[in-house]
Motif scaffolding. Sequence first.
Motif, PDB file in Angstrom:
ATOM      1  N   SER A 145      28.147  31.545  -4.768  1.00 46.81           N
ATOM      2  CA  SER A 145      27.005  31.147  -5.599  1.00 46.81           C
ATOM      3  C   SER A 145      26.714  29.662  -5.416  1.00 46.81           C
ATOM      4  N   SER A 146      25.431  29.296  -5.472  1.00 46.56           N
ATOM      5  CA  SER A 146      25.018  27.884  -5.396  1.00 46.56           C
ATOM      6  C   SER A 146      24.208  27.517  -6.634  1.00 46.56           C
ATOM      7  N   ASP A 147      24.468  26.353  -7.185  1.00 41.68           N
ATOM      8  CA  ASP A 147      23.659  25.828  -8.287  1.00 41.68           C
ATOM      9  C   ASP A 147      23.312  24.380  -8.015  1.00 41.68           C
ATOM     10  N   MET A 148      22.061  24.035  -8.292  1.00 41.78           N
ATOM     11  CA  MET A 148      21.594  22.662  -8.098  1.00 41.78           C
ATOM     12  C   MET A 148      21.212  22.084  -9.455  1.00 41.78           C
ATOM     13  N   LEU A 149      21.778  20.917  -9.783  1.00 38.72           N
ATOM     14  CA  LEU A 149      21.471  20.249 -11.054  1.00 38.72           C
ATOM     15  C   LEU A 149      20.734  18.950 -10.775  1.00 38.72           C
ATOM     16  N   VAL A 150      19.572  18.810 -11.387  1.00 35.54           N
ATOM     17  CA  VAL A 150      18.672  17.700 -11.116  1.00 35.54           C
ATOM     18  C   VAL A 150      18.595  16.783 -12.339  1.00 35.54           C
ATOM     19  N   SER A 151      18.711  15.493 -12.076  1.00 34.36           N
ATOM     20  CA  SER A 151      18.620  14.499 -13.147  1.00 34.36           C
ATOM     21  C   SER A 151      17.261  14.590 -13.844  1.00 34.36           C
ATOM     22  N   GLY A 152      17.274  14.570 -15.175  1.00 27.02           N
ATOM     23  CA  GLY A 152      16.037  14.636 -15.942  1.00 27.02           C
ATOM     24  C   GLY A 152      15.583  16.068 -16.193  1.00 27.02           C
ATOM     25  N   ARG A 153      16.212  17.006 -15.495  1.00 24.03           N
ATOM     26  CA  ARG A 153      15.838  18.416 -15.646  1.00 24.03           C
ATOM     27  C   ARG A 153      16.995  19.180 -16.296  1.00 24.03           C
ATOM     28  N   HIS A 154      18.171  19.058 -15.682  1.00 27.03           N
ATOM     29  CA  HIS A 154      19.356  19.750 -16.198  1.00 27.03           C
ATOM     30  C   HIS A 154      20.254  18.828 -17.014  1.00 27.03           C
ATOM     31  N   PHE A 155      20.051  17.542 -16.884  1.00 22.48           N
ATOM     32  CA  PHE A 155      20.865  16.582 -17.655  1.00 22.48           C
ATOM     33  C   PHE A 155      20.072  15.278 -17.782  1.00 22.48           C
ATOM     34  N   PHE A 156      20.430  14.481 -18.801  1.00 19.32           N
ATOM     35  CA  PHE A 156      19.745  13.212 -18.992  1.00 19.32           C
ATOM     36  C   PHE A 156      20.159  12.235 -17.890  1.00 19.32           C
ATOM     37  N   PRO A 157      19.218  11.397 -17.427  1.00 14.92           N
ATOM     38  CA  PRO A 157      19.547  10.441 -16.360  1.00 14.92           C
ATOM     39  C   PRO A 157      20.750   9.552 -16.697  1.00 14.92           C
ATOM     40  N   ASP A 158      20.975   9.288 -17.992  1.00 13.49           N
ATOM     41  CA  ASP A 158      22.113   8.426 -18.364  1.00 13.49           C
ATOM     42  C   ASP A 158      23.315   9.257 -18.829  1.00 13.49           C
ATOM     43  N   ALA A 159      23.371  10.518 -18.410  1.00 12.88           N
ATOM     44  CA  ALA A 159      24.462  11.403 -18.836  1.00 12.88           C
ATOM     45  C   ALA A 159      25.831  10.800 -18.499  1.00 12.88           C
ATOM     46  N   ASP A 160      26.788  11.022 -19.374  1.00 17.40           N
ATOM     47  CA  ASP A 160      28.170  10.599 -19.143  1.00 17.40           C
ATOM     48  C   ASP A 160      28.664  11.247 -17.839  1.00 17.40           C
ATOM     49  N   PRO A 161      29.047  10.447 -16.841  1.00 15.04           N
ATOM     50  CA  PRO A 161      29.399  11.033 -15.534  1.00 15.04           C
ATOM     51  C   PRO A 161      30.633  11.943 -15.564  1.00 15.04           C
ATOM     52  N   TYR A 162      31.574  11.673 -16.469  1.00 18.47           N
ATOM     53  CA  TYR A 162      32.759  12.544 -16.567  1.00 18.47           C
ATOM     54  C   TYR A 162      32.332  13.946 -17.019  1.00 18.47           C
ATOM     55  N   LEU A 163      31.507  13.987 -18.083  1.00 23.07           N
ATOM     56  CA  LEU A 163      31.041  15.277 -18.598  1.00 23.07           C
ATOM     57  C   LEU A 163      30.145  15.974 -17.572  1.00 23.07           C
ATOM     58  N   LEU A 164      29.358  15.190 -16.861  1.00 29.38           N
ATOM     59  CA  LEU A 164      28.468  15.751 -15.852  1.00 29.38           C
ATOM     60  C   LEU A 164      29.267  16.403 -14.719  1.00 29.38           C
ATOM     61  N   GLY A 165      30.334  15.728 -14.299  1.00 29.87           N
ATOM     62  CA  GLY A 165      31.208  16.296 -13.265  1.00 29.87           C
ATOM     63  C   GLY A 165      31.792  17.625 -13.721  1.00 29.87           C
ATOM     64  N   HIS A 166      32.221  17.650 -14.983  1.00 29.10           N
ATOM     65  CA  HIS A 166      32.740  18.894 -15.557  1.00 29.10           C
ATOM     66  C   HIS A 166      31.671  19.972 -15.546  1.00 29.10           C
ATOM     67  N   LYS A 167      30.484  19.632 -16.056  1.00 32.06           N
ATOM     68  CA  LYS A 167      29.453  20.651 -16.242  1.00 32.06           C
ATOM     69  C   LYS A 167      28.971  21.254 -14.913  1.00 32.06           C
ATOM     70  N   CYS A 168      28.814  20.406 -13.896  1.00 29.81           N
ATOM     71  CA  CYS A 168      28.338  20.895 -12.589  1.00 29.81           C
ATOM     72  C   CYS A 168      29.226  21.998 -12.058  1.00 29.81           C
TER      73      CYS A 168
END
Lengths: 326, 326
Positions: free
Chosen positions: A48-71
Amino acid sequence: MLSEFDLIKQYFVQDYAQNSPQDSRFALGIGDDCALLNPSQGMQLAISSDMLVSGRHFFPDADPYLLGHKCLAVNLSDLAAMGAKPLAFTLALSLPEANRDWLAAFSQGLLGLAKTHQCRLIGGDTTKGPLNICITILGELPPAAALRRDAAQVGDDIWISGTLGDARLALAAYWKELDLDETSHQQAAIRMHQPTPRVALGIALRGIAHAALDISDGLIGDLGHILAASKVGASLYVDELPAGSILQTQSTKLRREFTLAGGDDYELCFTAPVAQRDAVMQASKISNTRVTRIGNIDSEPGLRLLDQNKQPLDLHLKSFDHFTSP
Amino acid sequence: MLSEFDLIKQYFVQDYAQNSPQDSRFALGIGDDCALLNPSQGMQLAISSDMLVSGRHFFPDADPYLLGHKCLAVNLSDLAAMGAKPLAFTLALSLPEANRDWLAAFSQGLLGLAKTHQCRLIGGDTTKGPLNICITILGELPPAAALRRDAAQVGDDIWISGTLGDARLALAAYWKELDLDETSHQQAAIRMHQPTPRVALGIALRGIAHAALDISDGLIGDLGHILAASKVGASLYVDELPAGSILQTQSTKLRREFTLAGGDDYELCFTAPVAQRDAVMQASKISNTRVTRIGNIDSEPGLRLLDQNKQPLDLHLKSFDHFTSP
């Protein structure tokens, strides 16, 4: 300046030899034109492939640790929905700049969850550009064990894991659609930022559940995919949907709306024969994951939403679509 | 308006049942949480991901047909560089809008090349956002047959497929770094927009070549990865590098610069024992792909650039890096 190769080496190449026992499935990891895998003999691969785009799937200033987890979590959730065991993943990353703090936190969030699920980062790509994160994940499962969307049968119970709607509630508070006290908002936001992929439940449901998928765009829209693929209909007991702990404190209207058409839940919705109710509860216990029975698969086409008195509800809800939704 | 699901169904789901014989490796394609593959028994999997960003890897107004071709070509080139046979790929696509003309042309370019190489689109993701195309490709090869970067040996010849530098020459003309007549520019630009992945050559070189990679960031930089991984050095005969047909008409200075450090060539650079020269020529013939001997692997660390009199050249060139290059 941090070069592309230094970046990969410093933040994404893990020394698996030190941290995990030798696994002959991993013939070659990051650093060549391709990674090389020896799939387990006789096992099927789930991809499976998923693409996460800033401003669409997460806020541009999202916490990078949480973002890494979520992706990675959203990709693991796709494996869970097939009943597959995580094996490996690739990461393609477009970054506006090579910021060391961001990369350190992002890779910790990503690789921490990868380690939990013994899912190895084997390759990928990095480039300069608007922030975009694309993960392709590979899992393994025995042939014919997959929990497919087209396998629901008339008479099946419909089940859901965990709870629904808190992620959507947190988003509504960010968007000022409603007021939420700070503590409640923070708690609901955990569901939005750190979804828990139901990998153990998916594996435990092999041979028990018929159809399954993970809820990312909202329950009714996603359940609709099972109904369409399986050529069946369904009745949902709207007031038995398990609302998230913060959503539970809100109005009935909001609870119904956000459990049915919230999005970002990453819970498993699955169908199973009535005769397998005990087995489902056993799978729930083994995987330490709450499950709730929320409806039935019917022969009559369409999705019927019923209240606690089994009376039809007309809620005019729709699921999220990336090109027709705002 | 075109929804996400209509978009996928209309432009990317192919009816393989009608167009190709039944292949039991493809258990489930587009439309579920994961695709399902049954890898060929005893074969190893090669996996690679590439992300192409608008304005970085291609012009924002790039011809969508050519872009579809190129996105898959650069991934097929990674398989070629390992000696792997294409099997399947996923496509993750971020689009500013769901434009029917763009999608029709893009999918034709993409799926046309996919069909040529019998490489099946099995899944992916579509989302709204800045134009970004991420492909993950899977190939198969016998265990221990991979052409790895760390396998070059002292005494090996260094070879290159096809010709180098025309893609970089076309880019220089777009950037107005130099003047090129319209016909020459168009001809050079074909190399930039429609690279030919050397898949047949890569497979033919199994058991013959030692190390291989594909040239995407420029010959000297990419060859440097073989030298580093194999812990060897090399001498390159700069004036024997096969320049593209348009680059051949340019100055010696430009020819040297763009063959050595052009980029976007997607040719295979490989090393092979001297005793295998006939076998390499035979692989070239079988795959209908020109190859040229361009240097030697030495025990002395570093890369030596030599002119036609075997005298050292000092050209101060460097390869493209996504974060340190402009």
